[in-house]
Design an enzyme around this catalytic site. Structure first.
Site, PDB file in Angstrom:
ATOM      1  N   ARG A  95      23.968  22.924  34.280  1.00 47.02           N
ATOM      2  CA  ARG A  95      23.215  24.235  33.339  1.00 47.02           C
ATOM      3  C   ARG A  95      24.123  25.313  33.356  1.00 47.02           C
ATOM      4  NH1 ARG A  95      19.517  26.697  33.392  1.00 47.02           N
ATOM      5  NH2 ARG A  95      19.038  27.008  31.421  1.00 47.02           N
TER       6      ARG A  95
ATOM      7  N   GLU B 243       4.487  21.916  23.325  1.00 51.16           N
ATOM      8  CA  GLU B 243       5.558  21.072  23.829  1.00 51.16           C
ATOM      9  C   GLU B 243       6.275  21.679  24.946  1.00 51.16           C
ATOM     10  OE1 GLU B 243       7.868  19.913  20.321  1.00 51.16           O
ATOM     11  OE2 GLU B 243       6.101  19.524  19.233  1.00 51.16           O
TER      12      GLU B 243
ATOM     13  N   CYS C 178      36.785  17.977  39.037  1.00 45.62           N
ATOM     14  CA  CYS C 178      38.142  18.391  38.602  1.00 45.62           C
ATOM     15  C   CYS C 178      37.906  19.194  37.390  1.00 45.62           C
ATOM     16  CB  CYS C 178      39.013  17.225  38.436  1.00 45.62           C
ATOM     17  SG  CYS C 178      39.254  16.574  39.950  1.00 45.62           S
TER      18      CYS C 178
ATOM     19  N   TYR D 112      25.359  26.240  29.787  1.00 41.35           N
ATOM     20  CA  TYR D 112      24.606  27.497  29.007  1.00 41.35           C
ATOM     21  C   TYR D 112      24.834  28.700  29.755  1.00 41.35           C
ATOM     22  CZ  TYR D 112      21.937  23.135  27.836  1.00 41.35           C
ATOM     23  OH  TYR D 112      21.710  22.058  27.624  1.00 41.35           O
TER      24      TYR D 112
ATOM     25  N   GLY E 129       8.334  22.096  28.377  1.00 39.00           N
ATOM     26  CA  GLY E 129       9.078  21.274  29.204  1.00 39.00           C
ATOM     27  C   GLY E 129       9.438  22.256  30.373  1.00 39.00           C
TER      28      GLY E 129
ATOM     29  N   GLY F 201       9.384  26.112  24.404  1.00 34.51           N
ATOM     30  CA  GLY F 201      10.466  27.117  24.547  1.00 34.51           C
ATOM     31  C   GLY F 201       9.975  28.310  25.498  1.00 34.51           C
TER      32      GLY F 201
END
Ligand code: LLP
Length: 428
Positions: free
Chosen positions: A328, A289, A358, A332, A291, A239
């Protein structure tokens, strides 16, 4: 380190000219800076150096074999969410014994595969899943190592689709009930070994406060589980956010969008300084963890401008990458800086940069002041190393882009561009 800078009038990734890469390999094209990936991993690993810890890279952020191989060579751990990701880690030379397996819906074949490979822990998300894990392990005659994910009901203050630590989310077991789940498991589940505790409150957090809040709330539970069941690790999840508004090594050019109020980097130093004193005394191995922090700013998506279209109220720069290549912004409202590969002059235009798909949601920016690039020119969508290629699809029957990994002055194709035949492979 971010690995991207203008040199001699052209945007480079490390020592490689992105214009030359676009000419040689075509567009859209993902390009990653290997040394940036390594630098981020090493900095995080070092920041935690004073405690027993493991950095388990969240494979979902970028699962290219060559990216995984870089991290496997550093003896990184891996946080996986599917049998497919475990397969990739093993193919890349990663150690299954350093893998944690997250996710709310693991299937029997995935659990069996992971048990046979000897992973470090199944991070389970419900009591039902824990019982299922026990059943599958019993059928195979083995003991499954497990941690239960606690949902601490903390607001991560991030986009609603990537916030996971509130009680309304599907993730984990409610903080108020989780101790009972461990108690019942210890009593009733002979084929599960309670090895740890896990949490993950959300992604792209740019403040350390929600992490601190969650760690403070959950630490007494971790101590209780250690004293009662002998758990050995606590994964505090991933995170750590990156700054999408600043991803050039040389700092942001004047024409980049202004940072939104309050957006500043959450530095690893600050993260470590706030969290370590709250974790040190627990006597548990601490897993992370991450990423996005490792790969996000280490990648760009190169795309070529096809047309400039003048609407009645807007100017559109139509480019050859679409939301199928980088979803993205559409999913988001993610912000990606857009940098012309040829270093731009002073002229500015307010434009929408849009793809060929489209859908009206197929844009990379709207009403943004950008340097005035022309049809034929290549631009870089910055900070596309995490959740970029991995979320790409063949929507509109568009072949997936190629991926390139740079090391100094060497650029290697680490995934070929799909061909039209690849598109229909397996269909009848
Ligand atoms: N651990 C767990 C259990 C996770 O669910 C995730 C991300 C991570 C670790 C890694 O989080 P990171 O360090 O990368 O923030 N596609 C979205 C992000 C989805 C994150 C899903 N889970 C995006 O592009 O923003």
């Amino acid at each position: 380190m971010h690995g991207f800078a203008y040199r001699h009038g052209s945007l480079h990734c490390e020592d490689v000219d992105l214009q030359a890469l676009a000419e040689e390999h075509g567009t859209p094209l993902y390009v990653y800076s290997g040394n940036t990936i390594l630098d981020h991993y090493r900095r995080l690993d070092k920041a935690l150096g004073s405690i027993d810890h493991e950095v388990a890279y969240a494979v979902k952020a970028n699962s290219n074999l060559s990216v995984l191989k870089l991290l496997a060579a550093e003896h990184a751990g891996f946080d996986i969410v599917s049998g497919g990701e475990l397969f990739r880690v093993i193919k890349a030379g990663g150690d299954p014994a350093k893998c944690t397996f997250a996710g709310v819906g693991k299937t029997r074949p995935e659990i069996e595969y992971a048990l046979k490979q000897g992973i470090y822990s199944f991070n389970v998300e419900s009591e039902e899943e824990l019982r299922y894990l026990n059943e599958v392990a019993a059928d195979l005659g083995v003991i499954a190592p497990a941690a239960v994910r606690v949902n601490p009901n903390v607001d991560a203050k991030t986009h609603k689709y990537i916030s996971t630590g509130k009680s309304g989310n599907k993730f984990g077991v409610d903080f108020d009930y989780i101790a009972d789940v461990y108690a019942r498991a210890a009593r009733e589940l002979a084929h599960v070994k309670l090895r740890g505790l896990q949490m993950h409150i959300g992604s792209q957090l740019t403040s350390v406060k929600p992490f601190v809040e969650a760690v403070e709330k959950v630490a007494p539970l971790a101590t209780h589980l250690k004293n009662t069941y002998g758990i050995e690790f606590w994964s505090i999840g991933g995170g750590i956010g990156i700054v999408y508004h600043s991803s050039l090594e040389s700092g942001s050019p004047s024409w980049w969008a202004a940072k939104p109020e309050g957006e500043r980097p959450l530095t690893i130093e600050e993260y470590g300084a706030e969290l370590l004193p709250r974790l040190q005394h627990l006597g548990l191995k601490i897993l992370l963890e991450p990423g996005r922090y490792i790969v996000g700013n280490a990648g760009v998506l190169l795309t070529r401008c096809l047309f400039e279209k003048h609407g009645t109220t807007k100017t559109f720069k139509v480019v050859d990458a679409g939301m199928n290549d980088l979803i993205r912004p559409a999913l988001y409202e993610g912000h990606h800086e857009i940098a012309p590969v040829k270093e731009p002059g002073e002229a500015r235009r307010k434009v929408d940069v849009v793809g060929p798909i489209c859908e009206s949601g197929d844009f990379f920016c709207q009403d943004r002041e950008l340097p005035d690039f022309q049809p034929g020119e290549v631009v870089a969508l910055m900070s596309a190393g995490a959740y970029g290629f991995v979320m790409a699809s063949n929507y509109n029957s568009r072949p997936l882009p190629a991926e390139i990994l740079v090391d100094g002055s060497t650029a290697k194709v680490v995934r070929k561009r799909q061909t039209l035949d690849d598109l229909i492979a397996g269909e009848v």
